[in-house]
Write a protein that holds these residues in place. Structure first.
Motif, PDB file in Angstrom:
ATOM      1  N   TYR A 162      -6.103  32.456  14.487  1.00  0.00           N
ATOM      2  CA  TYR A 162      -6.901  33.264  15.402  1.00  0.00           C
ATOM      3  C   TYR A 162      -7.541  32.386  16.464  1.00  0.00           C
ATOM      4  O   TYR A 162      -8.724  32.484  16.739  1.00  0.00           O
ATOM      5  N   SER A 163      -6.778  31.510  17.021  1.00  0.00           N
ATOM      6  CA  SER A 163      -7.354  30.646  18.054  1.00  0.00           C
ATOM      7  C   SER A 163      -7.648  31.482  19.291  1.00  0.00           C
ATOM      8  O   SER A 163      -6.948  32.454  19.586  1.00  0.00           O
ATOM      9  N   ASP A 164      -8.690  31.113  19.990  1.00  0.00           N
ATOM     10  CA  ASP A 164      -9.060  31.857  21.193  1.00  0.00           C
ATOM     11  C   ASP A 164      -8.271  31.413  22.408  1.00  0.00           C
ATOM     12  O   ASP A 164      -8.639  31.716  23.529  1.00  0.00           O
ATOM     13  N   SER A 165      -7.207  30.675  22.186  1.00  0.00           N
ATOM     14  CA  SER A 165      -6.406  30.252  23.329  1.00  0.00           C
ATOM     15  C   SER A 165      -5.472  31.395  23.723  1.00  0.00           C
ATOM     16  O   SER A 165      -4.814  32.004  22.878  1.00  0.00           O
ATOM     17  N   PRO A 166      -5.413  31.711  24.981  1.00  0.00           N
ATOM     18  CA  PRO A 166      -4.554  32.826  25.413  1.00  0.00           C
ATOM     19  C   PRO A 166      -3.078  32.455  25.318  1.00  0.00           C
ATOM     20  O   PRO A 166      -2.707  31.293  25.395  1.00  0.00           O
ATOM     21  N   ARG A 167      -2.266  33.474  25.148  1.00  0.00           N
ATOM     22  CA  ARG A 167      -0.821  33.296  25.104  1.00  0.00           C
ATOM     23  C   ARG A 167      -0.206  34.098  26.249  1.00  0.00           C
ATOM     24  O   ARG A 167      -0.847  34.947  26.840  1.00  0.00           O
ATOM     25  N   THR A 168       1.047  33.852  26.493  1.00  0.00           N
ATOM     26  CA  THR A 168       1.723  34.636  27.531  1.00  0.00           C
ATOM     27  C   THR A 168       2.144  35.979  26.948  1.00  0.00           C
ATOM     28  O   THR A 168       2.281  36.138  25.724  1.00  0.00           O
TER      29      THR A 168
ATOM     30  N   ILE B  35       4.880  40.122  23.171  1.00  0.00           N
ATOM     31  CA  ILE B  35       5.388  41.481  23.372  1.00  0.00           C
ATOM     32  C   ILE B  35       6.192  41.944  22.150  1.00  0.00           C
ATOM     33  O   ILE B  35       6.876  41.151  21.506  1.00  0.00           O
ATOM     34  N   LYS B  36       6.074  43.205  21.821  1.00  0.00           N
ATOM     35  CA  LYS B  36       6.761  43.766  20.651  1.00  0.00           C
ATOM     36  C   LYS B  36       8.212  44.089  21.004  1.00  0.00           C
ATOM     37  O   LYS B  36       8.560  44.227  22.176  1.00  0.00           O
ATOM     38  N   PRO B  37       9.046  44.230  19.980  1.00  0.00           N
ATOM     39  CA  PRO B  37      10.443  44.616  20.251  1.00  0.00           C
ATOM     40  C   PRO B  37      10.499  45.954  20.986  1.00  0.00           C
ATOM     41  O   PRO B  37       9.720  46.860  20.707  1.00  0.00           O
TER      42      PRO B  37
END
Length: 122
Positions: free
Chosen positions: A89-95, A100-102
């Protein structure tokens, strides 16, 4: 021309050739502003610094900033770990492409994943 007119004329001519004594410069309030500012600004800075120094909350803020600066420079104080343990649960944002879900579904779970609030489990 009368004698008085002649005397007046020559008196005027003599006064033109005499040097007038220098007049005292007029002191304007504007001339006092610059020295006053040179005195007031350091005094105000000193008063503000003293007020901050005596405030206990500013000491805690200063200590917190100092520890953060040392950590960024790699000079963490002894006894404290230099980097925290990574968690899912890191607070670092992801792309968005990572989360994105399937089927290109974007919902609240994907938004939380992008912001780093939840791990990707799909």
């Amino acid at each position: 021309m009368s004698d008085s007119d002649r005397d007046y004329y020559w008196e005027q001519v003599r006064q033109q050739h005499r040097q007038k004594p220098p007049e005292e410069p007029k002191r304007s309030w504007r001339m006092l502003v610059k020295p006053l500012l040179w005195l007031l600004i350091p005094l105000l800075l000193l008063a503000a610094g003293t007020g901050l120094w005596r405030n206990p909350a500013s000491h805690a803020w200063l200590q917190e900033r100092w520890v953060l600066l040392q950590a960024r420079l790699g000079m963490a104080p002894g006894g404290t770990p230099s980097a925290p343990v990574a968690s899912p649960y890191s607070d670092s944002p992801r792309t968005l492409a990572e989360c994105i879900k399937p089927g290109n579904v974007i919902d609240d779970e994907v938004r939380a994943c992008v912001k780093g609030y939840r791990p990707k489990t799909w």
